[in-house]
Scaffold this motif. Sequence first.
Motif, short mmCIF file in Angstrom:
data_model
loop_
_atom_site.label_atom_id
_atom_site.label_comp_id
_atom_site.label_asym_id
_atom_site.label_seq_id
_atom_site.Cartn_x
_atom_site.Cartn_y
_atom_site.Cartn_z
N THR A 23 0.84 -1.20 0.00
CA THR A 23 0.00 0.00 0.00
C THR A 23 0.88 1.24 0.00
O THR A 23 1.99 1.24 0.51
N LEU A 24 0.34 2.31 -0.61
CA LEU A 24 0.95 3.64 -0.59
C LEU A 24 -0.16 4.65 -0.41
O LEU A 24 -1.35 4.31 -0.43
N SER A 25 0.21 5.91 -0.30
CA SER A 25 -0.79 6.96 -0.07
C SER A 25 -1.72 7.11 -1.27
O SER A 25 -1.29 7.07 -2.43
N HIS A 26 -3.00 7.29 -0.97
CA HIS A 26 -3.99 7.60 -2.00
C HIS A 26 -3.63 8.95 -2.63
O HIS A 26 -3.17 9.87 -1.95
N ASN A 27 -3.87 9.07 -3.93
CA ASN A 27 -3.47 10.29 -4.64
C ASN A 27 -4.14 11.54 -4.13
O ASN A 27 -3.54 12.63 -4.13
N ASN A 28 -5.39 11.43 -3.69
CA ASN A 28 -6.14 12.61 -3.27
C ASN A 28 -6.39 12.68 -1.77
O ASN A 28 -7.06 13.59 -1.31
N GLN A 80 -3.95 4.77 3.16
CA GLN A 80 -3.01 3.87 2.52
C GLN A 80 -3.81 2.84 1.72
O GLN A 80 -4.66 2.14 2.28
N VAL A 81 -3.55 2.75 0.43
CA VAL A 81 -4.37 1.91 -0.44
C VAL A 81 -3.47 1.06 -1.33
O VAL A 81 -2.30 1.39 -1.57
N PRO A 82 -4.00 -0.05 -1.85
CA PRO A 82 -3.22 -0.89 -2.77
C PRO A 82 -3.24 -0.33 -4.18
O PRO A 82 -3.97 0.63 -4.48
N LEU A 83 -2.46 -0.93 -5.05
CA LEU A 83 -2.45 -0.57 -6.47
C LEU A 83 -3.66 -1.20 -7.14
O LEU A 83 -3.77 -2.43 -7.21
#
Length: 278
Positions: free
Chosen positions: A72-77, A82-85
Amino acid sequence: CVRLSDPVYCDRARRGLLEAIGTEEGGRWLAVGRNMLSYTIAADLLSLHADGDPNSDGSRIEAWIAGFLTRTLSHNNDSSRQVPLIPFESGSNASAQEGAVYIAIAAYLGDREALNRGWDAFRTYACDPSAPDREDIDLARGVDYGWAHDESSPCAVNPKGTIKGSHRIDGAIINDMRRGGHYTWEPGYTSYPWVGLEGFVPAALMLHRAGYPAFQVADKAVLRTAEYLWYLRNETGNVDWFDGKRADEVVHLVNIAYGRNYPTTDATGAGRTVGFTD
């Protein structure tokens, strides 16, 4: 490295991949979408794969690339999330680029299950009525700004033959077109559809090479997105809609896939997602 078999270039390319490992920490998926595609292609061209030694360059690079399918990484907005691809999570440009990254990683790994998921998401984005809708694509902004062909059943790419008033919206990428404002004629200019195509077109090429009919699906949706921008150039007289410079690396791919002759600059350098396509 690949073309010249020059050990100096090969070493630099390999070191470039190794030095990229971990640089995504603390970032957003937006940055991954605009950079990870080229790293994955490079690793594949260099035949850098796991080889049984967990400390080898190939094993380290494959583990890093494969990790993007589960991490997971940070959501763009919303940096608090923290969200998956997720491939083609929305109809917006960043999500199309992330879709291309997802497909590239799946192809690099030979992961047919992930490729099938990427193909299904691509089809949903392209407005293929037979797509299984495995992904819930967010199109709210394109709908709110009046760009959807059908507000009750919108698509990221408007389907073939759709018009609004007396003007074509067939092939419009609705979430990206709304960056120029609410639908009106003439539309407010925005370059964002080209940014979306920098994900959508490479994704189509990789799926095509993996055996999926990506250039034909949804009445040739990839071609129609380029046709729409060409239509806007011709109908409005504003050459910025299709100037042969913006995202010309994907225009070359459209020309090759469909036998078209859309204008491009003579030579293509590094693009936002892929480059050197001429």
